[in-house]
Write a protein that holds these residues in place. Structure first.
Motif, PDB file in Angstrom:
ATOM      1  N   CYS A 211       8.700  -2.108  -1.658  1.00 38.48           N
ATOM      2  CA  CYS A 211       7.436  -1.407  -1.442  1.00 38.48           C
ATOM      3  C   CYS A 211       6.480  -2.233  -0.593  1.00 38.48           C
ATOM      4  N   TYR A 215       6.798  -0.593   3.586  1.00 38.56           N
ATOM      5  CA  TYR A 215       5.913   0.571   3.611  1.00 38.56           C
ATOM      6  C   TYR A 215       5.562   1.003   5.024  1.00 38.56           C
ATOM      7  N   GLN A 219       5.917   4.794   6.889  1.00 44.29           N
ATOM      8  CA  GLN A 219       4.669   5.542   6.930  1.00 44.29           C
ATOM      9  C   GLN A 219       4.022   5.377   8.296  1.00 44.29           C
ATOM     10  N   ILE A 313       2.661   3.436  -3.233  1.00 42.02           N
ATOM     11  CA  ILE A 313       3.911   3.931  -2.656  1.00 42.02           C
ATOM     12  C   ILE A 313       5.008   3.719  -3.690  1.00 42.02           C
ATOM     13  N   GLN A 383       7.973   8.121   1.466  1.00 43.72           N
ATOM     14  CA  GLN A 383       8.254   7.061   0.509  1.00 43.72           C
ATOM     15  C   GLN A 383       9.456   6.236   0.982  1.00 43.72           C
TER      16      GLN A 383
END
Length: 442
Positions: A211, A215, A219, A313, A383
């Protein structure tokens, strides 16, 4: 150990298949079977991790197969826990069975083995089957490697933190929703003599590292291009993962988790639940499923990981991936089972009974108020997949092993450099491509 065969439209049996080679299964007593030999049948064997999964698949099969009376497919399911005395993991047992050449018709494939199994020819491409149109886009992406749909994901799931809400309130704290709040919660708890994070040696290390590290790969703008650059080696994986390993090192350095205890803690065991239930820590990492919310003597809440400056997240993944053995002697019947289980209504029902998210395009989820924030996060998309099969190298398995090494004392720089080397080697092995300009040799 004795299993009894029952008959209800579909004949369903639990039996044990002898493993080929290495003496696997020796010393075990085969179960007695009570068969109606007057009914023509097509035997299909399925290998799973445990009896709970086997039973769930069998119950599902009973309702969707042989409904028109023209087929009589008999499902024999075997689970790895029957062979526990042999000391081999599910993955080791599965590889032995597949390499025997006469193994199971259907099996649950671990995400971390897809690249190797494809190379060995153990994957049957199901791209042309009807069920693929019933899957959610995310579930289909996570069931596709190198253009092949290698499995039917029977459910969809995610990982998050489970918090002792009552404990947080005692110290005037709220469940954190971003990195700043997370660090404040951890520091306050530590100052009051409480271990914030009760980590285990498996996904409780892997999930936070992924995470915090990946990320910005998934994203924002240009996700597909960024993934392609990492997949072909133009971008070293350290570009992202150094941040993830540094986050875990920070948790260790600040005393927000105990690395030695983590390395001694197996995931999803009663000991881990008891440690948390007895208020020895404030939060743990868990796989989303109905039973994860039961049995605690305090209010809990399951959330995505608040490790981003701007929010939270989580790691998501297709779950219980059912694959077809291309060497099956009853390939048509095996495919028929996959098609039957892959109906939208069947996937929704299976996930509901398991307390998980459906892998169908409906993406239904159990109504569990304590997980509203987590489910909302999953629904937003973007995700982190536990294994992105657009990449020509492993993520989940490798991050777990390197995170364990970090807990054993290796430095962030050392494990990050090793991951770059692994990425490079596996791209050459599985991707058939040279590494890109982003690489430098020290």
């Amino acid at each position: 150990m004795k299993r009894k065969l029952t008959k209800a439209g579909l004949l369903v049996a639990l039996t044990v298949l002898a493993l080929v080679g290495a003496g696997c299964g020796m010393g075990q007593t085969d179960p007695e079977l009570y068969l109606d030999h007057s009914i023509p049948e097509t035997p299909i064997t399925i290998f799973t991790q445990n009896e709970e999964v086997s039973d769930a698949i069998e119950d599902c099969c009973k309702t969707v197969l042989n409904q028109d009376g023209s087929t009589n497919i008999m499902v024999y399911s075997d689970s790895a826990n029957f062979y526990a005395d042999e000391g081999l993991s599910y993955r080791e047992l599965l590889l032995k069975r597949l390499s025997s050449g006469t193994a199971d018709d259907l099996y649950l494939i671990p995400a971390e083995d897809v690249l190797e199994f494809d190379e060995k020819g153990y994957i049957y491409d199901m791209s042309d089957l009807d069920f693929t149109g019933n899957l959610s886009q995310d579930a289909l992406i996570q069931s596709t490697y190198d253009g092949k749909v290698f499995s039917l994901p029977l459910s969809y799931t995610c990982f998050g933190f489970i918090w002792n809400v009552d404990m947080l309130r005692e110290y005037g704290l709220n469940v954190p929703e971003n990195l700043e709040e997370f660090l404040h919660v951890c520091q306050t708890l530590k100052e009051n003599g409480i271990l914030p994070y009760g980590a285990n040696k498996d996904f409780a290390l892997t999930v936070p590292v992924m995470c915090a590290g990946l990320y910005d790969l998934y994203q924002g703008e240009g996700c597909a291009q960024k993934v392609e650059a990492v997949s072909n080696g133009a971008t070293p994986v350290s570009t992202y993962m150094e941040k993830g390993f540094a986050f875990l090192q920070m948790l260790i350095d600040k005393g927000y988790m105990d690395p030695e205890r983590a390395l001694d803690t197996l995931p999803s065991r009663e000991e881990e639940r008891e440690f948390f239930a007895e208020r020895n820590c404030a939060f743990i990492c868990a796989l989303y499923r109905g039973k994860a919310f039961r049995g605690y003597p305090f209010e809990i809440q399951m959330t995505p990981l608040p490790v981003l400056e701007s929010g939270s997240i989580c790691v998501v993944g297709a779950d219980q991936r059912l694959a077809v053995n291309p060497g099956s002697q009853h390939l048509d019947a095996a495919v028929a089972i996959v098609e039957a289980l892959g109906r939208t209504e069947t996937l929704d029902s299976f996930a509901n009974n398991q307390g998980k998210i459906s892998s169908s395009r409906n993406a239904t989820a159990p109504d569990i108020p304590q997980s509203d924030l987590l489910i909302a996060c999953v629904a937003e998309g973007g995700q982190i997949p536990n294994q992105d099969f657009r990449l020509h190298f492993n993520v989940w398995d490798t991050v777990r092993e390197l995170s364990q090494q970090l807990c054993q004392g290796r430095s962030v720089a050392e494990v990050t450099a090793e991951y770059d080397a692994i990425q490079r080697e596996e791209i050459s092995k599985y991707g058939g491509a040279a590494v890109g300009e982003g690489w430098t040799d020290d």
